[in-house]
Design a protein around this motif. Structure first.
Motif, PDB file in Angstrom:
ATOM      1  N   THR A 143      -7.716  10.856  -1.284  1.00 41.67           N
ATOM      2  CA  THR A 143      -7.102   9.633  -0.761  1.00 41.67           C
ATOM      3  C   THR A 143      -7.143   9.648   0.768  1.00 41.67           C
TER       4      THR A 143
ATOM      5  N   PRO B 177      -2.589   2.524   6.449  1.00 45.51           N
ATOM      6  CA  PRO B 177      -3.395   3.134   7.514  1.00 45.51           C
ATOM      7  C   PRO B 177      -2.556   3.644   8.680  1.00 45.51           C
TER       8      PRO B 177
ATOM      9  N   GLU C 286       0.837  -1.196   0.000  1.00 46.60           N
ATOM     10  CA  GLU C 286       0.000   0.000   0.000  1.00 46.60           C
ATOM     11  C   GLU C 286       0.870   1.243   0.000  1.00 46.60           C
TER      12      GLU C 286
ATOM     13  N   LEU D 146     -10.746   9.041   2.035  1.00 49.07           N
ATOM     14  CA  LEU D 146     -11.177   7.643   1.912  1.00 49.07           C
ATOM     15  C   LEU D 146     -10.483   6.753   2.943  1.00 49.07           C
ATOM     16  N   LYS D 147      -9.204   6.977   3.176  1.00 45.56           N
ATOM     17  CA  LYS D 147      -8.472   6.192   4.179  1.00 45.56           C
ATOM     18  C   LYS D 147      -9.015   6.471   5.578  1.00 45.56           C
TER      19      LYS D 147
ATOM     20  N   LYS E 182     -11.998   7.594   6.373  1.00 39.31           N
ATOM     21  CA  LYS E 182     -13.357   7.054   6.458  1.00 39.31           C
ATOM     22  C   LYS E 182     -13.296   5.553   6.747  1.00 39.31           C
ATOM     23  N   SER E 183     -12.378   4.860   6.099  1.00 41.19           N
ATOM     24  CA  SER E 183     -12.194   3.424   6.327  1.00 41.19           C
ATOM     25  C   SER E 183     -11.754   3.161   7.770  1.00 41.19           C
ATOM     26  N   LEU E 184     -10.825   3.977   8.268  1.00 42.76           N
ATOM     27  CA  LEU E 184     -10.374   3.833   9.655  1.00 42.76           C
ATOM     28  C   LEU E 184     -11.506   4.138  10.643  1.00 42.76           C
ATOM     29  N   GLU E 185     -12.391   5.052  10.253  1.00 41.54           N
ATOM     30  CA  GLU E 185     -13.530   5.374  11.106  1.00 41.54           C
ATOM     31  C   GLU E 185     -14.482   4.177  11.183  1.00 41.54           C
ATOM     32  N   GLU E 186     -14.711   3.518  10.050  1.00 46.13           N
ATOM     33  CA  GLU E 186     -15.580   2.337  10.020  1.00 46.13           C
ATOM     34  C   GLU E 186     -14.994   1.204  10.864  1.00 46.13           C
ATOM     35  N   GLU E 187     -13.665   1.154  10.971  1.00 35.03           N
ATOM     36  CA  GLU E 187     -12.992   0.135  11.777  1.00 35.03           C
ATOM     37  C   GLU E 187     -12.901   0.525  13.251  1.00 35.03           C
TER      38      GLU E 187
ATOM     39  N   TRP F 179     -10.895  15.151  12.292  1.00 34.46           N
ATOM     40  CA  TRP F 179     -10.590  13.747  12.589  1.00 34.46           C
ATOM     41  C   TRP F 179      -9.761  13.666  13.860  1.00 34.46           C
TER      42      TRP F 179
END
Length: 76
Positions: free
Chosen positions: A47, A19, A15, A50-51, A53-58, A72
């Motif tokens: 970018t 993250p 990557e 999106l990263k 947002k993904s960390l927020e979902e996790e 954030w």
């Protein structure tokens, strides 16, 4: 864009912006906007969004709306 490295064993590309980079940025910067984080990491604002947002979902980070921006921060 920089060259992407390939994992020698799997042959998959690593990557470009892992993250951990975003978590480290928030740890060092404190609560920050998407643009500040993207500037710190050196990636495109989209970018970064999106990263994050993904960390927020996790459950790693959280965001809150401040004016027209998202702020954030790391989850405790």
């Amino acid at each position: 864009m920089g060259d992407r490295d390939r994992d020698e064993e799997s042959g998959k590309f690593t990557e470009e912006y892992p993250p951990q980079d975003f978590l480290k940025a928030l740890d060092e910067l404190g609560p920050s906007g998407t643009t500040d984080i993207s500037n710190y990491i050196g990636c495109d604002r989209r970018t970064a969004y999106l990263k994050l947002k993904s960390l927020e979902e996790e459950g790693e980070v959280r965001s809150r709306k401040v004016g027209n921006s998202l702020l954030w921060e790391l989850n405790d």
